[in-house]
Each structure stands twice: as structure tokens, then as C-alpha cells.
Design an enzyme around this catalytic site. Structure first.
Site, PDB file in Angstrom:
ATOM      1  CG  HIS A  73       9.635   1.229  25.646  1.00  0.00           C
ATOM      2  ND1 HIS A  73       8.644   0.833  26.512  1.00  0.00           N
ATOM      3  CD2 HIS A  73      10.101   2.419  26.131  1.00  0.00           C
ATOM      4  CE1 HIS A  73       8.503   1.728  27.474  1.00  0.00           C
ATOM      5  NE2 HIS A  73       9.387   2.698  27.272  1.00  0.00           N
ATOM      6  CG  ASP A 130      10.656   3.655  32.880  1.00  0.00           C
ATOM      7  OD1 ASP A 130      11.320   3.881  31.858  1.00  0.00           O
ATOM      8  OD2 ASP A 130       9.443   3.955  32.970  1.00  0.00           O
ATOM      9  CG  HIS A 131       9.255   0.338  30.454  1.00  0.00           C
ATOM     10  ND1 HIS A 131       7.936  -0.027  30.587  1.00  0.00           N
ATOM     11  CD2 HIS A 131       9.286   1.687  30.592  1.00  0.00           C
ATOM     12  CE1 HIS A 131       7.198   1.053  30.786  1.00  0.00           C
ATOM     13  NE2 HIS A 131       7.999   2.108  30.798  1.00  0.00           N
ATOM     14  CG  HIS A 139       7.078   5.724  23.895  1.00  0.00           C
ATOM     15  ND1 HIS A 139       6.467   6.647  24.724  1.00  0.00           N
ATOM     16  CD2 HIS A 139       8.197   5.321  24.553  1.00  0.00           C
ATOM     17  CE1 HIS A 139       7.189   6.787  25.828  1.00  0.00           C
ATOM     18  NE2 HIS A 139       8.242   5.994  25.738  1.00  0.00           N
ATOM     19  CG  ASP A 153       6.349   4.091  28.658  1.00  0.00           C
ATOM     20  OD1 ASP A 153       5.654   3.503  29.492  1.00  0.00           O
ATOM     21  OD2 ASP A 153       7.426   4.638  28.932  1.00  0.00           O
ATOM     22  CG  HIS A 207      12.397   4.978  27.334  1.00  0.00           C
ATOM     23  ND1 HIS A 207      11.224   5.536  26.884  1.00  0.00           N
ATOM     24  CD2 HIS A 207      13.403   5.622  26.672  1.00  0.00           C
ATOM     25  CE1 HIS A 207      11.508   6.482  25.994  1.00  0.00           C
ATOM     26  NE2 HIS A 207      12.816   6.547  25.848  1.00  0.00           N
TER      27      HIS A 207
END
Length: 314
Positions: free
Chosen positions: A63, A67-68, A141, A208, A65
């Protein structure tokens, strides 16, 4: 042939810490190198881990976000800077196409390599690869997120002692494997008489998400289950609110799914002691558990071999 192993490049969740870089995981699988969720700093972590851009054959983004995915620009540009000779394919939620486009072209660079895009849409996606299948399931999520699973096809292992007993040798062995039966000494010998099932390996990767049916489907029968455990169970309500799992939930999923090796990762910056995750998971799962740390190399378990009524490690 490269070893089958998980190279851990980062284990932090939303915020990195002094000891945890943002996410990043390279799964080495024979001739494949699947880079999962390259967060910020992944390119530098690759240097520390001895991973080169040419090791990457596929990029899987669960996904969008930060941090990914915020490491994507550096990784993509490094693939081009190093003039990686093979094509690379990126898999990501179709709903995040605009984010992928921005990250791909975040700054000026000379595009030398070939990067294919494979947006994912729908609750379930199956992508055939050479000698493998890449499966994806939509998770739960706040933004669209997918979990992944690599599935190796089942096969059969020939039993040399049975072949000798029944007088099958040379070209007849290959013919038996191709056709399923051969004639030897006046009788028909079938493949299942001289072989045993060899179950293909399964590696699941879940970031997540809340615990949901898709997580259980991905984990089912997995030999290695890489799973987020952002929180401990004392913050279970917080985990559900923000669309995450606890170490207890990851372990309970692994137990119910018959997982062999559970790899816990994606830890909130509020926790300093990784042993707390191990202790909580151990209350729910008695299989093998690894609490991932940056730059760990975790071997993929070997296939299980059925020895005519018995099961043991190969």
C-alpha cells in the site's frame, strides 16, 4: 542457484528509530529477488545487507503509506543507474497508481532499465510466474492494502530404492515421470508406486491490516509467514482503530493456519524490547518464531518430505 532466504532491510512501522529502519524486505528465491515495501532508506540498507540492484526482479508494494513506499524513488533510480539488464515488474494497488507514478518520477534521472507495472485490482489476484505463482489478497486497512503469497507447485519425488526393486532405470524413469506409467518385467508400474508427494513451499507476506479472512487465506499452510505485529495486545483496541495487528493476533493466525515459521516485524516506535513480541506470540503459537531485526537473513524452511507414512524435514 541463490539461497532461498528473507533479507530484512528494515523493521520499523510509521517512524524509524535508532535501531530500526523503515520497512524493506528482499525475498531471494532461486533466480527471483522480490523486494517488498521499500520504505525510506532502503537503498542504503541494501548496501549494508550486501543486496545489489541487480538482485531485484520484482517489487511488491502492499500500500502507499510512506513507510512502505518512500524508498521507491531511490530503488528505481539505482536500478537504472546500475543498468540492470533484466526487466523488473512492480506490483501495487491499482487505486494508488497516481502515487506510484509520482514516486517513479520523483526527480530527474536517465531511464535505462525496463520497469513493467502490474496494478492489482479486486479482492483476489493470481499472477503466474516462472515455476511459481504470486497471489495477492485485499486486506483491511484505512487505505487499500494487499498481502502477498508465493506458491511453489507441488511435485513428486522419485524413490530410487523402489525404482531398483521394480527394475526401472535409464530412459524409463523419465518416461514414467512424463507419462505416469511404464511397463517393466511384464507389469505396469505407475508413478505413485515409485514416488512420493513433494509439497511446494508457500511464503506469505502480510503488512498493514486488521486480522481478517484474507490474512488467514494467505497464511494457510505457509512455510514462512512474514507478518506485521505493530502493537502488543495491551494496545489491541488501538491496533484495530488504525488497521493493524498485534503479536498475539499474528501468532493466533499462524497457529490456526498451520504455519511452520512465523516472522514478526513492523514494530511501533513505542516499543524498545523485541523480546516482548516473542513472549506474547509464544503464548499462542508453539511453532518456530523469528522476531526480525534489521539486516537479519532468515532462511526459508526447506520442503517437508513424506517418507511413505512418515514426515520429516528434507
Amino acid at each position: 542457484m541463490s539461497p532461498r532466504e528473507l533479507v530484512v532491510l528494515g523493521t520499523a512501522s510509521q517512524a524509524p528509530t535508532r535501531h530500526r529502519n523503515h520497512n524493506g524486505y528482499l525475498l531471494r528465491w532461486d533466480r527471483e529477488g522480490l523486494l517488498f515495501d521499500p520504505g525510506e532508506g532502503t537503498q542504503r540498507q541494501m548496501l549494508y545487507a550486501g543486496v545489489s540492484a541487480s538482485d531485484i526482479t520484482r517489487i511488491c508494494v502492499t500500500h502507499f503509506h510512506g513507510d512502505h513506499c518512500l524508498g521507491l524513488p531511490g530503488v528505481i533510480q539505482r536500478i537504472n543507474l546500475d543498468r540492470v539488464a533484466h526487466d523488473v515488474t512492480a506490483y501495487f494497488p491499482a487505486s494508488g497508481q497516481r502515487f506510484f507514478d509520482r514516486l517513479h518520477h520523483a526527480s530527474v534521472f536517465h531511464e535505462e532499465a525496463v520497469l513493467h507495472e502490474h496494478p492489482l485490482d479486486g479482492d483476489s489476484v493470481s499472477v503466474p510466474l516462472p515455476e511459481l505463482t504470486l497471489e495477492a489478497r485485499r486486506l483491511s486497512h484505512p487505505v487499500e492494502s494487499y498481502g502477498f503469497r508465493l506458491v511453489e507447485p507441488d511435485s513428486r519425488r522419485m524413490l530410487p530404492e523402489r525404482l531398483r526393486e521394480l527394475g526401472i532405470a535409464g530412459p524409463d524413469v523419465g518416461r514414467l515421470q512424463r507419462e505416469g506409467a511404464v511397463e517393466a518385467d511384464g507389469r505396469v508400474v505407475r508413478l505413485d508406486e515409485v514416488s512420493e508427494p513433494h509439497k511446494g513451499l508457500r511464503v506469505a507476506f502480510v503488512m498493514d491490516t486488521r486480522r481478517c479472512d484474507a490474512v488467514a487465506e494467505l497464511a494457510e499452510g505457509a512455510d514462512m509467514f512474514v507478518c506485521e505485529s505493530t502493537f502488543l495486545d495491551a494496545e489491541a483496541d488501538l491496533a484495530r482503530t488504525h488497521g493493524h495487528m498485534t503479536a498475539a493476533e499474528a501468532a493466533a493466525t499462524a497457529r490456526d493456519a498451520g504455519v511452520r515459521l512465523l516472522v514478526l516485524t513492523h514494530f511501533s516506535q513505542r516499543y524498545n524490547d523485541p523480546q516482548a513480541f516473542l513472549a506474547e506470540a509464544r503464548e499462542h503459537f508453539d511453532g518456530e518464531i523469528a522476531v526480525a531485526a534489521d539486516l537479519d537473513r532468515i532462511p526459508v524452511p526447506k520442503r517437508l518430505r513424506s517418507a511413505r507414512g512418515e514426515t520429516g524435514k528434507s
